[in-house]
Design an enzyme around this catalytic site. Structure first.
Site, PDB file in Angstrom:
ATOM      1  N   SER A   1       0.844  -1.192   0.000  1.00  0.00           N
ATOM      2  CA  SER A   1       0.000   0.000   0.000  1.00  0.00           C
ATOM      3  C   SER A   1       0.881   1.244   0.000  1.00  0.00           C
ATOM      4  O   SER A   1       2.052   1.168  -0.412  1.00  0.00           O
ATOM      5  CB  SER A   1      -0.940  -0.018   1.217  1.00  0.00           C
ATOM      6  N   ASN A   2       0.362   2.375   0.445  1.00  0.00           N
ATOM      7  CA  ASN A   2       1.140   3.616   0.498  1.00  0.00           C
ATOM      8  C   ASN A   2       0.618   4.484   1.638  1.00  0.00           C
ATOM      9  O   ASN A   2      -0.307   4.097   2.343  1.00  0.00           O
ATOM     10  CB  ASN A   2       1.082   4.341  -0.856  1.00  0.00           C
ATOM     11  N   PHE A   3       1.206   5.676   1.795  1.00  0.00           N
ATOM     12  CA  PHE A   3       0.919   6.510   2.971  1.00  0.00           C
ATOM     13  C   PHE A   3      -0.269   7.462   2.792  1.00  0.00           C
ATOM     14  O   PHE A   3      -0.459   8.357   3.605  1.00  0.00           O
ATOM     15  CB  PHE A   3       2.158   7.326   3.354  1.00  0.00           C
ATOM     16  N   SER A   4      -1.052   7.301   1.741  1.00  0.00           N
ATOM     17  CA  SER A   4      -2.181   8.219   1.558  1.00  0.00           C
ATOM     18  C   SER A   4      -3.138   8.136   2.747  1.00  0.00           C
ATOM     19  O   SER A   4      -3.519   7.050   3.176  1.00  0.00           O
ATOM     20  CB  SER A   4      -2.926   7.870   0.266  1.00  0.00           C
TER      21      SER A   4
ATOM     22  N   ALA B   1      -4.611   7.493  -4.053  1.00  0.00           N
ATOM     23  CA  ALA B   1      -3.265   7.018  -4.380  1.00  0.00           C
ATOM     24  C   ALA B   1      -3.399   5.519  -4.672  1.00  0.00           C
ATOM     25  O   ALA B   1      -3.262   4.677  -3.784  1.00  0.00           O
ATOM     26  CB  ALA B   1      -2.324   7.271  -3.219  1.00  0.00           C
TER      27      ALA B   1
END
Ligand code: C5P
Length: 216
Positions: free
Chosen positions: A27-30, A94
């Site tokens: 995943s990502n930091f959004s 994101a």
């Protein structure tokens, strides 16, 4: 005067998560904060707002219809279901560009599954912004975001053309700026030129986006 009264706005928000096995994912930091700000700004402008959101820890405007999804493919499906009845789509999520090629039903084990853990084969996810831009009618508008660590305007200009959307909101995300933060700065690009948002809250940027989308 509420400029979006009678209009339906679809907003994608937050990250997607792409599962590898029952306990692991990419995943990502959004954070979904920008999507939250956009929901509020468009709802305040009189629009009927639907947000398709990946997993986040925030509450969207109570005026918004919230559809929760996990992966990019689920987000695309939800957007395709909603888009035909919408006037505007804002792709703020994101979305993970890639997902693990294989989803393992059982937790991968250190030792027995070392090969699968050490090297994860990825496949490309669908591009939601590009897909919606490709099917939009003359009356619909599609807006994307562009998070860049370098060559901000060059990359955003390329994205405006290659994705086929009506506006790109370009953020400089170098040095840990923007993602998960309350403050942001951005350049709004359309085929007619650029509008600068030198810095401020995500709510303020969302209000500027409302004003600029009204001009499209
Ligand atoms: O190509 P890039 O990921 O930088 O483009 C960012 C824009 O495209 C954002 O608006 C994002 O929401 C959208 N996007 C998407 N689906 C993807 C990748 C990005 O909708 N698979």
């Amino acid at each position: 005067m509420k400029s979006f009264s009678g209009k339906k706005v679809l907003i994608t928000s937050g990250p997607t998560i792409e599962r590898l096995d029952p306990v692991r994912y990419i995943s990502n930091f959004s954070s979904g904060k920008m999507g939250k700000a956009l929901c509020l700004a468009f709802a305040n402008a009189g629009a009927e707002v639907t947000v398709v959101t990946g997993p986040v820890n925030i509450e969207y405007s109570s005026a918004a219809h919230v559809i929760s999804v996990e992966s990019a493919r689920e987000m695309l499906q939800a957007c395709e279901d909603q888009f035909a009845s919408c006037d505007i789509a804002i792709c703020c999520a994101a979305v993970c560009d890639y997902r693990p090629k294989i989803y393992h039903d059982s937790k991968l084990k250190k030792g027995a599954d070392d090969a699968s853990l050490a090297s994860i084969e990825l496949v490309k996810n669908p591009d939601i912004l590009k897909t919606l831009s490709g099917i939009k009618t003359n009356d619909q508008r599609v807006i994307g975001f562009s998070a860049e660590t370098n060559n901000l305007l060059e990359n955003a200009t390329f994205k405006l053309k290659s994705k086929g959307c009506d506006m790109i909101v370009a953020n400089d995300v170098s040095a840990g700026q923007v993602f998960s933060k309350d403050k942001t700065a951005a350049t709004l690009l359309t085929k007619n030129g650029t509008v600068e948002f030198a810095g401020g809250s995500k709510d303020e940027l969302a209000e500027l986006i409302v004003d600029e989308v009204a001009k499209l």
